[in-house]
Design an enzyme around this catalytic site. Structure first.
Site, PDB file in Angstrom:
ATOM      1  N   GLY A 304       0.819  -1.202   0.000  1.00  0.00           N
ATOM      2  CA  GLY A 304       0.000   0.000   0.000  1.00  0.00           C
ATOM      3  C   GLY A 304       0.855   1.255   0.000  1.00  0.00           C
ATOM      4  N   SER A 305       0.371   2.284   0.676  1.00  0.00           N
ATOM      5  CA  SER A 305       0.986   3.617   0.571  1.00  0.00           C
ATOM      6  C   SER A 305       2.373   3.736   1.166  1.00  0.00           C
ATOM      7  CB  SER A 305       0.067   4.655   1.223  1.00  0.00           C
ATOM      8  OG  SER A 305      -1.135   4.772   0.495  1.00  0.00           O
ATOM      9  N   VAL A 306       2.833   2.734   1.894  1.00  0.00           N
ATOM     10  CA  VAL A 306       4.217   2.764   2.382  1.00  0.00           C
ATOM     11  C   VAL A 306       5.183   2.879   1.205  1.00  0.00           C
ATOM     12  CG1 VAL A 306       5.988   1.457   3.611  1.00  0.00           C
ATOM     13  CG2 VAL A 306       3.659   1.469   4.470  1.00  0.00           C
ATOM     14  N   PHE A 307       4.785   2.316   0.055  1.00  0.00           N
ATOM     15  CA  PHE A 307       5.655   2.357  -1.125  1.00  0.00           C
ATOM     16  C   PHE A 307       5.794   3.761  -1.704  1.00  0.00           C
ATOM     17  CE2 PHE A 307       6.544   1.677  -5.718  1.00  0.00           C
ATOM     18  CZ  PHE A 307       7.768   1.033  -5.578  1.00  0.00           C
ATOM     19  N   LYS A 308       4.916   4.662  -1.340  1.00  0.00           N
ATOM     20  CA  LYS A 308       5.028   6.041  -1.810  1.00  0.00           C
ATOM     21  C   LYS A 308       6.352   6.672  -1.379  1.00  0.00           C
ATOM     22  CE  LYS A 308       0.010   6.688  -1.868  1.00  0.00           C
ATOM     23  NZ  LYS A 308      -1.162   7.234  -1.165  1.00  0.00           N
TER      24      LYS A 308
END
Length: 586
Positions: A304-308
């Site tokens: 999820g958004s951790v990869f941002k």
């Protein structure tokens, strides 16, 4: 006629005799230690049938925490009683007075015993050194006070440590040149298997008493001790786990209802695991039942958004982080009105703090146009892919791995996805095929906190001899490959801090904690459903204290409904606990 019949009978009996003689030769001379397809050691079985044995140490090396405390076993001084005492006259009252229990309790325990035992098992009575001396000074046959190795009932970090089992085929395959007892336990998972060659027992320590068929003494009342006399072996391994922190971490994971998931905590200065919890836990009665043996902190998960964080790093380096540009964060990544979030127009920093999907999907597509491999390159720079556990040359092993079960993570699985704008947009927000282990995510945070320096993660710091001397030290190894510039790492750190201090940031939960936190949240759709509802992976990953980083922490709750959480309060409680622990130390 009768002569032919007699000859046939004689011939038959001679064949039977020769078969039995051959079988006897096979048993006595050829295969006494590995008889039949089951490889039974007849010598051991023979001794076992005419003796009573009590193993006081199985001979396997210890697994220690970073302070040298055993994580799996404890050594207790206990009262050992042999069952032949039930038919003997002995001063039970003196023994009872010495250990502080009722005479009847001892007599009942002996009466029910079929083998030597420690009084009070499975929760044995622990003796003081003065009680040990007093008991042994009585010199009562069949009564001993000795130090015995017991398995801890409250053992922790079970998936990291792993489990043991007996497997004669695997034992022979693993150690073809070593004469080990066929019932030797070997590592099946975790550190027990990766360090099995160091830990495996050469022999055990035991008290042996020879008896006849009725269990009565065969050679008087003398008990023989057989054991390990080598002062150097078995060797032990010293892990990087802090037992006090580990115990608290496990309690907090359970307190916050994490059924599938857990946490991992790294010491940034040494890049070592201080605590790791994976749920579901190991089933103590049947380790192979369910999925408890799987260490989810080493298994790739949808991020999820951790990869941002990786997308942001690439955007910074390629000059796409200008604050003058605004993104419509009231729309989804395909341009439709967002039915959940109405953040309006946001710049780069606010987009990161509020985790705007449209911003990072747009940036991912722009980066793809520059180079289709950029997202993977920055995932690798941040150690999200490729594996981060310690590996290197140890003794004669060229590529030894402390964590061989660790998975490697990925961004794309094909060129088609890598060049497809829709796939890239979804990948930019950590969906589709984007995967990383919680261990790798924790290492990403530690890498940023160190200014971009990538290092391998250690779970074990030393191998020690039995006498405590160091046999081998695992150095702090760098990870190969390109790394972030210190300037980019610093800007990423500021973005991660903004997640917490921004009044609308997804990490505002942590703004009042005793340590300043920098981090990133993540909620990923898994594509799995339960009762017709989408399941999600919930994350929070960060480091602290922000200005003088010491810890990197990841908390994760897997396959839960969208309204379920647990990761934020778990992260907050761990930060608070570590702050209090630091205050106590000072």
């Amino acid at each position: 006629m009768w002569k032919k019949r007699a000859a046939r009978m004689l011939y038959f009996y001679m064949v039977i005799f020769l078969i039995l003689a051959g079988r006897l030769v096979q048993i006595q001379l050829w295969e006494p230690e590995s008889f039949s397809s089951h490889h039974i050691n007849l010598l051991e079985e023979s001794v076992r049938q005419r003796s009573q044995e009590l193993v006081i140490d199985d001979g396997r090396g210890r697994i220690l925490d970073r302070k040298g405390e055993s994580m799996t076993h404890e050594d207790l001084s206990v009262l050992i009683l042999f069952p032949f005492l039930k038919n003997a006259s002995w001063p039970v009252e003196k023994v009872a007075n010495a250990v502080g229990v009722e005479e009847n309790e001892i007599l009942q325990a002996v009466k029910q015993a079929k083998a030597p035992f420690a009084l009070g098992e499975p929760k044995p009575l622990s003796l003081t050194s003065s009680q040990v001396q007093l008991i042994n000074s009585l010199k009562i046959p069949g009564v001993f006070a000795v130090e015995k190795k017991f398995e801890k009932q409250d053992a922790v970090a079970k998936q990291l440590i792993g489990v043991l089992g007996e497997n004669e085929t695997e034992l022979s395959k693993r150690y073809p040149d070593r004469s080990l007892p066929l019932r030797t336990q070997i590592g099946i998972s975790g550190l027990e298997v990766s360090f099995d060659e160091i830990l495996v027992a050469e022999r055990k320590s035991q008290l042996v008493y020879h008896v006849d068929g009725s269990g009565s003494p065969l050679f008087g009342t003398k008990v023989k001790y057989t054991g390990i006399t080598n002062p150097f072996y078995p060797a032990s391994i010293k892990t990087t786990i802090d037992l006090d922190i580990q115990k608290q971490a496990e309690q907090l994971v359970d307190k916050h209802g994490i059924k599938k998931g857990g946490l991992i905590l790294l010491d940034i200065s040494t890049n070592s695991i201080l605590a790791t919890v994976s749920r579901p836990n190991v089933n103590d009665k049947d380790p192979f039942k369910g999925n408890g043996m799987v260490n989810l902190m080493l298994k790739e998960q949808i991020m999820g958004s951790v990869f941002k964080t990786a997308v942001a790093a690439a955007a910074i380096d390629y000059g796409l982080d200008g604050e003058e540009r605004l993104y419509d964060c009231s729309r989804t990544i395909d341009g439709r009105p967002d039915q959940v979030y109405q953040h309006g127009l946001l710049g780069f920093s606010d987009s990161f703090a509020m985790s705007c999907n449209n911003t990072f999907a747009s940036l991912a597509k722009e980066l793809m146009e520059i180079d289709p491999n950029i997202l993977e390159e920055y995932a690798e720079k941040l150690s999200l892919t490729g594996g981060v556990g310690w590996r290197g040359h140890v003794f004669q092993i060229a590529n030894f791995s402390q964590l061989p079960d660790e998975e490697k993570g990925r961004v794309f699985i094909s060129d088609e996805e890598r060049n497809d704008r829709n796939y890239v947009a979804l990948s930019g927000i950590g969906q589709k095929e984007v995967r990383a282990t919680p261990l790798a995510v924790a290492n990403m945070m530690a890498t940023i906190a160190r200014g971009g320096e990538k290092e391998m993660v250690r779970a074990v710091s030393e191998i020690t001899y039995k006498n405590g001397a160091v046999m081998y030290t695992f150095p702090e190894n760098k990870l190969n490959g390109e790394q972030l510039s210190s300037g980019t790492a610093k800007e990423l750190g500021q973005l991660l801090r903004e997640v917490v201090v921004n009044e609308n940031g997804t990490g505002r939960w942590f703004s009042e904690l005793p340590y300043e936190v920098a981090g990133k949240s993540g909620t990923a759709e898994t594509g799995r459903f339960k009762n017709g509802k989408q399941l999600h992976n919930k994350w929070f990953a960060g480091y602290f204290p922000y200005r003088n980083p010491r810890f990197a922490l990841v908390t994760v709750n897997l396959d839960v409904y969208g309204h379920e959480g647990g990761v934020n309060p778990l992260f907050a409680d761990m930060v608070t606990f570590l702050s209090e622990l630091n205050d106590q130390a000072n």
